[in-house]
Design a protein around this motif. Structure first.
Motif, PDB file in Angstrom:
ATOM      1  N   MET A  78       0.866  -1.176   0.000  1.00 30.99           N
ATOM      2  CA  MET A  78       0.000   0.000   0.000  1.00 30.99           C
ATOM      3  C   MET A  78       0.898   1.220   0.000  1.00 30.99           C
ATOM      4  SD  MET A  78      -3.031  -0.620   2.803  1.00 30.99           S
ATOM      5  CE  MET A  78      -3.942   0.878   2.353  1.00 30.99           C
ATOM      6  N   THR A  79       0.470   2.268  -0.680  1.00 27.43           N
ATOM      7  CA  THR A  79       1.251   3.492  -0.717  1.00 27.43           C
ATOM      8  C   THR A  79       0.717   4.457   0.339  1.00 27.43           C
ATOM      9  OG1 THR A  79       1.433   3.138  -3.082  1.00 27.43           O
ATOM     10  CG2 THR A  79       2.168   5.268  -2.246  1.00 27.43           C
ATOM     11  N   TYR A 125      -0.107   5.567  11.787  1.00 27.19           N
ATOM     12  CA  TYR A 125      -0.606   4.187  11.883  1.00 27.19           C
ATOM     13  C   TYR A 125       0.294   3.350  12.790  1.00 27.19           C
ATOM     14  CZ  TYR A 125      -3.605   5.177   7.792  1.00 27.19           C
ATOM     15  OH  TYR A 125      -4.532   5.704   6.928  1.00 27.19           O
ATOM     16  N   TYR A 168     -12.763  11.450   9.667  1.00 30.90           N
ATOM     17  CA  TYR A 168     -12.257  10.121   9.274  1.00 30.90           C
ATOM     18  C   TYR A 168     -11.790  10.184   7.826  1.00 30.90           C
ATOM     19  CZ  TYR A 168     -11.976   5.130   8.355  1.00 30.90           C
ATOM     20  OH  TYR A 168     -11.529   3.879   8.012  1.00 30.90           O
ATOM     21  N   GLY A 169     -10.512   9.911   7.620  1.00 25.40           N
ATOM     22  CA  GLY A 169      -9.983   9.902   6.256  1.00 25.40           C
ATOM     23  C   GLY A 169     -10.345  11.188   5.535  1.00 25.40           C
ATOM     24  N   ARG A 170     -11.060  11.030   4.425  1.00 30.77           N
ATOM     25  CA  ARG A 170     -11.428  12.169   3.605  1.00 30.77           C
ATOM     26  C   ARG A 170     -12.618  12.931   4.170  1.00 30.77           C
ATOM     27  NH1 ARG A 170     -12.209  15.506   0.196  1.00 30.77           N
ATOM     28  NH2 ARG A 170     -12.948  15.378  -1.963  1.00 30.77           N
ATOM     29  N   TYR A 171     -13.233  12.392   5.218  1.00 33.49           N
ATOM     30  CA  TYR A 171     -14.470  12.973   5.752  1.00 33.49           C
ATOM     31  C   TYR A 171     -14.207  13.895   6.941  1.00 33.49           C
ATOM     32  CZ  TYR A 171     -16.577   9.088   3.140  1.00 33.49           C
ATOM     33  OH  TYR A 171     -16.954   8.206   2.166  1.00 33.49           O
ATOM     34  N   ASP A 201      -9.370   8.345  12.543  1.00 31.33           N
ATOM     35  CA  ASP A 201      -8.299   7.431  12.174  1.00 31.33           C
ATOM     36  C   ASP A 201      -7.028   7.988  12.801  1.00 31.33           C
ATOM     37  OD1 ASP A 201      -6.672   9.102  10.268  1.00 31.33           O
ATOM     38  OD2 ASP A 201      -8.557   9.169   9.197  1.00 31.33           O
ATOM     39  N   PHE A 239     -16.721   0.270  -0.983  1.00 29.64           N
ATOM     40  CA  PHE A 239     -15.346  -0.121  -0.646  1.00 29.64           C
ATOM     41  C   PHE A 239     -14.496   1.098  -0.272  1.00 29.64           C
ATOM     42  CE2 PHE A 239     -14.056  -4.653  -1.918  1.00 29.64           C
ATOM     43  CZ  PHE A 239     -15.290  -5.160  -1.558  1.00 29.64           C
ATOM     44  N   HIS A 240     -14.450   2.079  -1.147  1.00 27.72           N
ATOM     45  CA  HIS A 240     -13.655   3.270  -0.824  1.00 27.72           C
ATOM     46  C   HIS A 240     -14.528   4.365  -0.237  1.00 27.72           C
ATOM     47  CE1 HIS A 240     -15.396   4.481  -4.661  1.00 27.72           C
ATOM     48  NE2 HIS A 240     -15.206   5.712  -4.260  1.00 27.72           N
ATOM     49  N   ALA A 241     -15.856   4.214  -0.393  1.00 24.88           N
ATOM     50  CA  ALA A 241     -16.818   5.201   0.100  1.00 24.88           C
ATOM     51  C   ALA A 241     -18.202   4.590  -0.014  1.00 24.88           C
ATOM     52  CB  ALA A 241     -16.743   6.482  -0.728  1.00 24.88           C
ATOM     53  N   PRO A 284     -10.473  -1.566  -1.467  1.00 25.87           N
ATOM     54  CA  PRO A 284     -11.096  -1.712  -0.144  1.00 25.87           C
ATOM     55  C   PRO A 284     -10.318  -0.882   0.871  1.00 25.87           C
ATOM     56  CG  PRO A 284      -9.768  -3.647  -0.622  1.00 25.87           C
ATOM     57  CD  PRO A 284      -9.681  -2.749  -1.835  1.00 25.87           C
ATOM     58  N   ASP A 285     -10.476   0.425   0.818  1.00 23.15           N
ATOM     59  CA  ASP A 285      -9.659   1.320   1.632  1.00 23.15           C
ATOM     60  C   ASP A 285     -10.439   2.592   1.935  1.00 23.15           C
ATOM     61  OD1 ASP A 285      -7.573   2.685   2.866  1.00 23.15           O
ATOM     62  OD2 ASP A 285      -6.623   3.262   0.986  1.00 23.15           O
ATOM     63  N   LEU A 286     -11.402   2.448   2.839  1.00 18.37           N
ATOM     64  CA  LEU A 286     -12.231   3.587   3.232  1.00 18.37           C
ATOM     65  C   LEU A 286     -11.368   4.679   3.869  1.00 18.37           C
ATOM     66  CD1 LEU A 286     -15.240   4.547   3.508  1.00 18.37           C
ATOM     67  CD2 LEU A 286     -15.187   3.595   5.804  1.00 18.37           C
ATOM     68  N   MET A 287     -10.392   4.246   4.665  1.00 15.35           N
ATOM     69  CA  MET A 287      -9.542   5.195   5.388  1.00 15.35           C
ATOM     70  C   MET A 287      -8.754   6.084   4.426  1.00 15.35           C
ATOM     71  SD  MET A 287      -6.938   4.242   8.508  1.00 15.35           S
ATOM     72  CE  MET A 287      -7.943   3.163   9.521  1.00 15.35           C
ATOM     73  N   PHE A 312      -9.846   6.538   1.216  1.00 14.84           N
ATOM     74  CA  PHE A 312     -10.798   6.959   0.182  1.00 14.84           C
ATOM     75  C   PHE A 312     -10.434   6.356  -1.185  1.00 14.84           C
ATOM     76  CE2 PHE A 312     -13.014  10.317  -2.411  1.00 14.84           C
ATOM     77  CZ  PHE A 312     -14.272  10.088  -1.894  1.00 14.84           C
ATOM     78  N   ARG A 329      -7.725   6.172  -2.609  1.00 13.81           N
ATOM     79  CA  ARG A 329      -6.744   6.969  -3.354  1.00 13.81           C
ATOM     80  C   ARG A 329      -5.313   6.498  -3.167  1.00 13.81           C
ATOM     81  NH1 ARG A 329      -9.039  13.124  -2.615  1.00 13.81           N
ATOM     82  NH2 ARG A 329     -10.689  12.957  -4.173  1.00 13.81           N
ATOM     83  N   ARG A 330      -5.127   5.407  -2.459  1.00 16.21           N
ATOM     84  CA  ARG A 330      -3.771   4.903  -2.224  1.00 16.21           C
ATOM     85  C   ARG A 330      -3.560   3.633  -3.044  1.00 16.21           C
ATOM     86  NH1 ARG A 330      -4.042   5.767   4.284  1.00 16.21           N
ATOM     87  NH2 ARG A 330      -5.399   3.956   4.170  1.00 16.21           N
TER      88      ARG A 330
END
Lengths: 256, 256, 256, 256
Positions: A77-78, A87, B14-17, B42, D38-40, D67-70, D72, D74-75
């Motif tokens: 993951m990036t 984290y 949270y994240g983007r929110y 997060d 998954f992302h949102a 699968p990366d809500l945290m 969004f 984008r990673r």
């Protein structure tokens, strides 16, 4: 007198799912790397794992990973620097506080899976991880791939370091692990694997896949506890080391 | 001299929110309840929140919730004692370690949302939460609904307690909050709300929905920072308290 | 000719975690309840499960649960009507589309764990679930606890229903299952369990814990595949049913 | 007669968190890319989004992500072929079934964020996504970066394709987008951006960052609805296109 630590990844169950044979491997190792809830483990599993490790008198360390339970932290993951640092800090804090409630103190931190592998080659990622550890507690030992960027970053952050080697893996001339898909990635002969480990510990040398001897520092050996065969191999490694006059002791002792 | 704490829930992005107006509410309160990653937040959000709270000199507390980001921790969940205890310990540990890295110490713990409401009426659930806090650090103050089971359990666990009241909510004769769906659940007149708060702090009394005066202890007032109107109301409460000779100070000062 | 379906919960592995002995139980059942990613399973697991079920020629159904992987969907959660409906629709849609890609069609829906148990007693919750199913596809059979609110709601929504019974559980006089913590909750004698099942299918009767015979409809029998003992018991039930002239066939056949 | 589609990413709220101004952007676009959980998005958000899109008569598409809500979505994440295919199938199935319950049919699929960007350059990843779409429903249009590997893979899978262009982004000579950190990544002058879009649609050409004209196919223009300024810009683009005799219509019309 030669000394080396034997470490293993533990506490990787989750909710209704069980993984590994923790009760069997814990007595065979000197340092336990405990999952922190991102790539594996939930708080109940963590609590149970801490209690098992405590009971055995084994030293405990945090095993932070990517936030990817579905991929068990094994997928690249990036992350940004800020994300990697936060984290890591979150995960080691969570485990450390749960240890504190049991009267234990974190001995070390070892990144998990893809985070470990990416950090080994990426100074900035390693730096993010190590800054988190250093800001949390300067006395924690950073355990990383021998000769990797993780070791370099940890030293730059003023952390004590422990260099990890693998008994069953081949090495390139630059000290990196031979890619898993390449011939020579794995040392299949158990006796050879043990002889290699003993030599790494006592002479600080290992024969690379090219046939050339390279220098390598072996503070800790990574072993697995996920099956009968793996457990037997750990017993054989322990025996091999002890027969050669190498004392197995925790990272705290090794890094003194 | 009368003293009271003013607390608010923070760090719920949270994240983007993004949620809440943290930068605006922090200077108006004496204690901040910071989300710990289960119902909101997060690690990056937590780190930023801790820094903002630190900069303002506000006291910090953990705000653990149910593992239900999708429901923002507002949906009842049935946890076992062991789960409730481990989830609480995990969350306060995570936040506490992140604070430690910033040189801060946790002042208090206040459960969030459905966990707060369920615990207020359920001694066993409160007990699980309070045991986690007590085993982690005996010096942490437990902040719970005034007169609730949470307060009782915290005392039984040897914790210092802080009793929370609401300016804008009606009370039943037994000291519980009037159900949100019932008439009289909310005090809509701002002046009345402020007068009620002042009386709770100075006289230890509030008029229940039945018209009867009941005893209530007010160590801390819960306020909201999720809009211009809410922020204005906090300013008015502060003014009202100060005009009546009530000093606003952190839980540490109130509970001394 | 008597007919009954035999169903089991499947596809509950997740990422690196394996649960159940799916390859062993699939040939022994006529209907498979497949987890949809909320309480268990990920898309890769679902894909593999669908292929295994398809290969065996077993009928497939969706097994939606609460969004609680950590609790395996076994913990009560309070969802709104809108949430319960949307969560059900999402899960059955996901599984159904994956089946469609394999040329399969969903035969039935059976709620999982705490959602199953809560819905059995709660008409509104059952209604939310059944409305989701009916709006998605009127031809899907709703599988629920025999005589429960789920059956009532499914009928009200115009769905075909299949009533489920348990071989190894005691029944109260009102047809509900005896609470797991109460004496008589489990039928421990295998022969008795099989005799009870045969009677439920052929006579539509079962002896409640009070000793009184009650009416019960048995369209499908729930069995488990999570161990050697469980698998053996399924074989014995099948044998017992067939010896008594009861044909085991899918819900589609039973509900015709 | 020139035709082009205008698409935007929608339905990206989650639980208590709101993102975007969906009600405002929906009437301004011809195709909506809806997040799938998954992302949102969560199922309740998805249901609401579908209803809003339906009401406006806008065409709907799935917007699957990592699968990366945290993060969004984008990673960058390294998924196996099997994972990428199963994750895509799961997400489009979930949205499609929810649409089916509202009498709608999926028009298209467009990958989100890092999945979109990685797939644009990675044929195998694109192939995994496109195989999922093709196995699910051959009639769905694949929307990807103009001239990218995604377009190539979609064609190889027998899917109809729609090529996407960006009004506000610079292009390299090979047709890829100029890296966001590089000078010339963004077209800041609105009039220039609109003129470029019109030319892409009518002439199939755009001036690359090097000054050289390159061929580009523009079936759909990506716009944003996350602020007043963005909404105004969409209105101006629409106006600009219409003034130049370009009809804005759904992908279904463009790809006929």
């Amino acid at each position: 007198m030669y000394k080396v630590d034997v470490n293993s990844d533990l506490g990787e169950s989750y909710g209704r799912y069980t993984l590994g044979m923790d009760e069997r491997i814990i007595p065979l190792i000197s340092s336990a790397n405990v999952a922190c809830g991102f790539h594996a483990a939930d708080p109940v599993v963590m609590m149970k794992t801490i209690k098992s490790v405590k009971e055995a008198g084994t030293q405990i360390g945090a095993h932070p990973g990517f936030p990817d339970l579905m991929g068990f932290g094994r997928r690249n993951m990036t992350l940004s620097f800020e994300e990697a640092k936060a984290y890591t800090l979150y995960q080691i804090s969570a485990l450390s506080g749960m240890c504190q409630a049991q009267g234990l103190k974190l001995q070390h931190v070892k990144p998990h899976g893809a985070l470990y592998n990416m950090a080994a080659k990426d100074y900035e990622l390693s730096r993010a991880i190590c800054e988190a550890v250093a800001e949390f507690d300067k006395d924690i030992i950073m355990l990383g791939l021998s000769g990797s960027e993780t070791i370099r970053a940890a030293k730059d952050c003023g952390l004590k370091v422990a260099q990890e080697v693998f008994a069953d893996r081949g090495y390139e001339e630059d000290g990196s692990l031979v890619n898993r898909n390449k011939d020579g990635a794995f040392i299949k002969d158990e006796n050879e694997a043990i002889a290699r480990v003993v030599r790494m510990v006592k002479e600080g040398k290992v024969t690379a896949i090219t046939g050339k001897d390279i220098a390598i520092q072996a503070d800790s050996i990574c072993v697995h506890g996920d099956g009968e065969k793996a457990l037997l191999f750990v017993e054989r490694i322990r025996e091999g080391l002890e027969n050669e006059g190498v004392e197995i002791c925790s990272l705290k002792e090794v890094c003194k």
